[in-house]
Design a protein around this motif. Structure first.
Motif, PDB file in Angstrom:
ATOM      1  N   TYR A   1       0.825  15.418  16.367  1.00 42.19           N
ATOM      2  CA  TYR A   1      -0.169  14.732  14.744  1.00 42.19           C
ATOM      3  C   TYR A   1       0.491  13.367  14.912  1.00 42.19           C
ATOM      4  O   TYR A   1       0.842  12.532  14.782  1.00 42.19           O
ATOM      5  N   THR A   2       0.086  12.910  13.424  1.00 40.13           N
ATOM      6  CA  THR A   2       0.235  11.343  12.652  1.00 40.13           C
ATOM      7  C   THR A   2       0.321  12.263  11.638  1.00 40.13           C
ATOM      8  O   THR A   2       0.020  13.167  10.963  1.00 40.13           O
ATOM      9  N   MET A   3       0.980  11.024  10.274  1.00 38.32           N
ATOM     10  CA  MET A   3       0.897  11.537   9.171  1.00 38.32           C
ATOM     11  C   MET A   3       0.063  10.263   8.104  1.00 38.32           C
ATOM     12  O   MET A   3       0.865   8.577   8.536  1.00 38.32           O
ATOM     13  N   ASP A   4      -0.434  10.616   7.289  1.00 37.50           N
ATOM     14  CA  ASP A   4      -0.985   9.560   7.051  1.00 37.50           C
ATOM     15  C   ASP A   4      -0.221   9.328   5.163  1.00 37.50           C
ATOM     16  O   ASP A   4       0.176  10.297   5.090  1.00 37.50           O
ATOM     17  N   HIS A   5       0.236   7.968   4.820  1.00 41.48           N
ATOM     18  CA  HIS A   5       1.057   8.264   3.951  1.00 41.48           C
ATOM     19  C   HIS A   5       0.779   6.426   3.054  1.00 41.48           C
ATOM     20  O   HIS A   5      -0.252   5.887   3.301  1.00 41.48           O
ATOM     21  N   THR A   6       1.422   6.393   2.269  1.00 43.13           N
ATOM     22  CA  THR A   6       1.201   4.967   1.091  1.00 43.13           C
ATOM     23  C   THR A   6       2.140   4.442   2.252  1.00 43.13           C
ATOM     24  O   THR A   6       2.900   4.791   2.507  1.00 43.13           O
ATOM     25  N   ALA A   7       1.151   3.069   2.065  1.00 43.69           N
ATOM     26  CA  ALA A   7       1.872   1.864   2.639  1.00 43.69           C
ATOM     27  C   ALA A   7       2.353   0.751   1.638  1.00 43.69           C
ATOM     28  O   ALA A   7       2.357  -0.163   2.555  1.00 43.69           O
ATOM     29  N   SER A   8       2.671   1.012   0.443  1.00 43.63           N
ATOM     30  CA  SER A   8       3.013  -0.796  -0.540  1.00 43.63           C
ATOM     31  C   SER A   8       4.643   0.179  -0.015  1.00 43.63           C
ATOM     32  O   SER A   8       4.706   1.172   0.023  1.00 43.63           O
ATOM     33  N   VAL A   9       4.981  -0.824  -0.483  1.00 43.71           N
ATOM     34  CA  VAL A   9       6.414  -1.344  -0.355  1.00 43.71           C
ATOM     35  C   VAL A   9       6.423  -1.138  -2.083  1.00 43.71           C
ATOM     36  O   VAL A   9       6.123  -1.885  -2.993  1.00 43.71           O
ATOM     37  N   LEU A  10       7.245  -0.273  -2.344  1.00 44.07           N
ATOM     38  CA  LEU A  10       8.080  -0.425  -4.239  1.00 44.07           C
ATOM     39  C   LEU A  10       9.128  -1.375  -4.191  1.00 44.07           C
ATOM     40  O   LEU A  10      10.022  -1.403  -3.502  1.00 44.07           O
ATOM     41  N   LEU A  11       8.824  -1.848  -5.168  1.00 44.18           N
ATOM     42  CA  LEU A  11       9.812  -2.886  -5.759  1.00 44.18           C
ATOM     43  C   LEU A  11      10.619  -2.259  -7.210  1.00 44.18           C
ATOM     44  O   LEU A  11       9.711  -1.724  -8.189  1.00 44.18           O
ATOM     45  N   VAL A  12      11.975  -2.342  -7.090  1.00 41.14           N
ATOM     46  CA  VAL A  12      12.418  -1.061  -8.248  1.00 41.14           C
ATOM     47  C   VAL A  12      13.929  -2.003  -8.614  1.00 41.14           C
ATOM     48  O   VAL A  12      14.767  -2.459  -8.054  1.00 41.14           O
ATOM     49  N   ASP A  13      13.347  -2.005 -10.232  1.00 35.42           N
ATOM     50  CA  ASP A  13      14.912  -2.461 -10.383  1.00 35.42           C
ATOM     51  C   ASP A  13      15.954  -1.546 -10.358  1.00 35.42           C
ATOM     52  O   ASP A  13      16.567  -1.405  -9.636  1.00 35.42           O
ATOM     53  N   THR A  14      17.172  -2.745 -10.953  1.00 34.23           N
ATOM     54  CA  THR A  14      18.803  -2.301 -11.154  1.00 34.23           C
ATOM     55  C   THR A  14      18.417  -0.366 -11.988  1.00 34.23           C
ATOM     56  O   THR A  14      19.942  -0.203 -11.452  1.00 34.23           O
ATOM     57  N   SER A  15      17.948  -0.788 -12.394  1.00 38.15           N
ATOM     58  CA  SER A  15      17.643   0.807 -13.028  1.00 38.15           C
ATOM     59  C   SER A  15      17.689   1.864 -13.110  1.00 38.15           C
ATOM     60  O   SER A  15      17.116   3.016 -13.103  1.00 38.15           O
ATOM     61  N   GLY A  16      16.908   1.837 -11.630  1.00 38.34           N
ATOM     62  CA  GLY A  16      15.887   2.311 -10.434  1.00 38.34           C
ATOM     63  C   GLY A  16      14.889   3.089 -11.053  1.00 38.34           C
ATOM     64  O   GLY A  16      14.234   3.894 -10.540  1.00 38.34           O
ATOM     65  N   ASN A  17      14.045   1.822 -11.654  1.00 37.25           N
ATOM     66  CA  ASN A  17      12.548   2.360 -12.361  1.00 37.25           C
ATOM     67  C   ASN A  17      11.913   1.063 -10.805  1.00 37.25           C
ATOM     68  O   ASN A  17      12.467   0.331 -11.158  1.00 37.25           O
ATOM     69  N   LEU A  18      10.426   2.300 -11.315  1.00 37.85           N
ATOM     70  CA  LEU A  18       9.288   0.680 -10.492  1.00 37.85           C
ATOM     71  C   LEU A  18       8.680  -0.399 -11.539  1.00 37.85           C
ATOM     72  O   LEU A  18       8.670   0.206 -12.571  1.00 37.85           O
ATOM     73  N   ARG A  19       9.211  -1.414 -10.637  1.00 37.15           N
ATOM     74  CA  ARG A  19       8.826  -2.867 -11.257  1.00 37.15           C
ATOM     75  C   ARG A  19       7.544  -3.771 -10.611  1.00 37.15           C
ATOM     76  O   ARG A  19       6.793  -4.025 -11.306  1.00 37.15           O
ATOM     77  N   GLY A  20       7.283  -3.350  -9.858  1.00 36.90           N
ATOM     78  CA  GLY A  20       5.716  -3.164  -8.829  1.00 36.90           C
ATOM     79  C   GLY A  20       6.026  -3.212  -7.826  1.00 36.90           C
ATOM     80  O   GLY A  20       6.210  -2.172  -7.475  1.00 36.90           O
ATOM     81  N   LEU A  21       4.265  -3.167  -7.288  1.00 31.54           N
ATOM     82  CA  LEU A  21       4.555  -2.995  -5.510  1.00 31.54           C
ATOM     83  C   LEU A  21       4.372  -3.518  -4.766  1.00 31.54           C
ATOM     84  O   LEU A  21       3.373  -5.341  -5.059  1.00 31.54           O
ATOM     85  N   ILE A  22       4.154  -4.399  -3.423  1.00 32.44           N
ATOM     86  CA  ILE A  22       3.464  -5.216  -2.210  1.00 32.44           C
ATOM     87  C   ILE A  22       2.203  -4.586  -1.809  1.00 32.44           C
ATOM     88  O   ILE A  22       3.525  -3.336  -0.468  1.00 32.44           O
ATOM     89  N   ALA A  23       1.562  -4.861  -1.982  1.00 33.30           N
ATOM     90  CA  ALA A  23       0.654  -4.252  -0.877  1.00 33.30           C
ATOM     91  C   ALA A  23       0.796  -4.802   0.638  1.00 33.30           C
ATOM     92  O   ALA A  23       1.176  -5.818   0.460  1.00 33.30           O
ATOM     93  N   TYR A  24       0.060  -3.691   1.228  1.00 29.65           N
ATOM     94  CA  TYR A  24      -0.250  -3.571   2.496  1.00 29.65           C
ATOM     95  C   TYR A  24      -0.826  -4.803   3.605  1.00 29.65           C
ATOM     96  O   TYR A  24      -1.623  -4.884   2.381  1.00 29.65           O
ATOM     97  N   GLY A  25      -0.232  -6.191   3.850  1.00 29.89           N
ATOM     98  CA  GLY A  25      -0.768  -6.669   4.264  1.00 29.89           C
ATOM     99  C   GLY A  25      -0.954  -8.013   3.462  1.00 29.89           C
ATOM    100  O   GLY A  25      -1.957  -9.018   3.482  1.00 29.89           O
TER     101      GLY A  25
END
Length: 220
Positions: A181-205
């Motif tokens: 089997y393989t795994m389909d999954h989200t390919a973006s990198v999550l940008l998380v701040d010092t409070s542990g909150n999502l600040r943005g994404l870096i898309a694949y490519g």
């Protein structure tokens, strides 16, 4: 001659009077026009009350992240609190990934190298969406192929599922020929701040310059 002039003036007054008395809407199209205006007004009222009854999104609905108990690639406990106190890059993937994961981790290693001392406070975490295979030892060896700045995260599958859901990651096992089997999954990198909150994404490519600027903004 005066008589003809008077007749012309009288005719002119009658013509002007008739133009003034001409109704704005003729019978042929005044009713459809009025109905159209009425229906538009009704639709506007319905739209207004419909949208006014929809409650705005609450902070809880927009919040990402949540409790989990996992281990890093050295066997040390990792919880959601580990992600606080410093900016982070978070990526969900797996070590048997044929292309997307190694490409992303290679790019992450490059970002650390390019940023140099700017990234001293920055940490990176590679969460496995396939913890059944990706043991701590496997994760440590895998991330070490790219850089020592990326920490592998694995552990109990149920706990990993908590992290996957908390960060709204898509991950699904896809059977392949031969029982593998393989795994389909989200390919973006999550940008998380010092409070542990999502600040943005870096898309694949995503363009490397754009990705670096996003990280620099996170570090401010």
């Amino acid at each position: 001659m005066p008589t003809q002039l008077n007749e012309r003036r009288s005719a002119s007054r009658i013509s002007l009077h008739n133009r003034r008395q001409k109704p704005m809407f003729t019978r042929e199209w005044s009713i459809p026009a009025i109905l159209t205006i009425f229906l538009l007004g009704v639709c506007g009222l319905i739209a207004y009350f419909t949208w006014s009854l929809i409650p705005p999104a609450t902070a809880a609905e927009n919040q990402m992240g949540g409790p989990f108990n996992l281990i890093d690639d050295r066997g040390q406990p990792i919880t959601e609190q580990t992600l606080k106190g410093h900016p982070s890059l978070i990526y969900f993937g797996y070590t048997h990934c044929p292309d997307v994961c190694p490409t992303t981790l290679f790019e992450m290693a490059g970002w650390f190298k390019t940023l140099g001392p700017e990234a001293d406070r920055l940490k990176a975490y590679f969460f496995s969406v396939n913890p059944e295979r990706d043991t701590a030892e496997v994760m440590h060896k895998y991330t070490g192929n790219f850089t020592d700045r990326i920490t592998g995260i694995t552990g109990d599958p149920a706990e990993m599922q908590k992290a996957v859901k908390a960060w709204r990651i898509y991950a699904k096992k896809v059977p392949s020929p031969g029982g593998d089997y393989t795994m389909d999954h989200t390919a973006s990198v999550l940008l998380v701040d010092t409070s542990g909150n999502l600040r943005g994404l870096i898309a694949y490519g995503e363009d490397n310059g754009v990705a670096l600027q996003k990280i620099r903004n996170l570090l401010k």
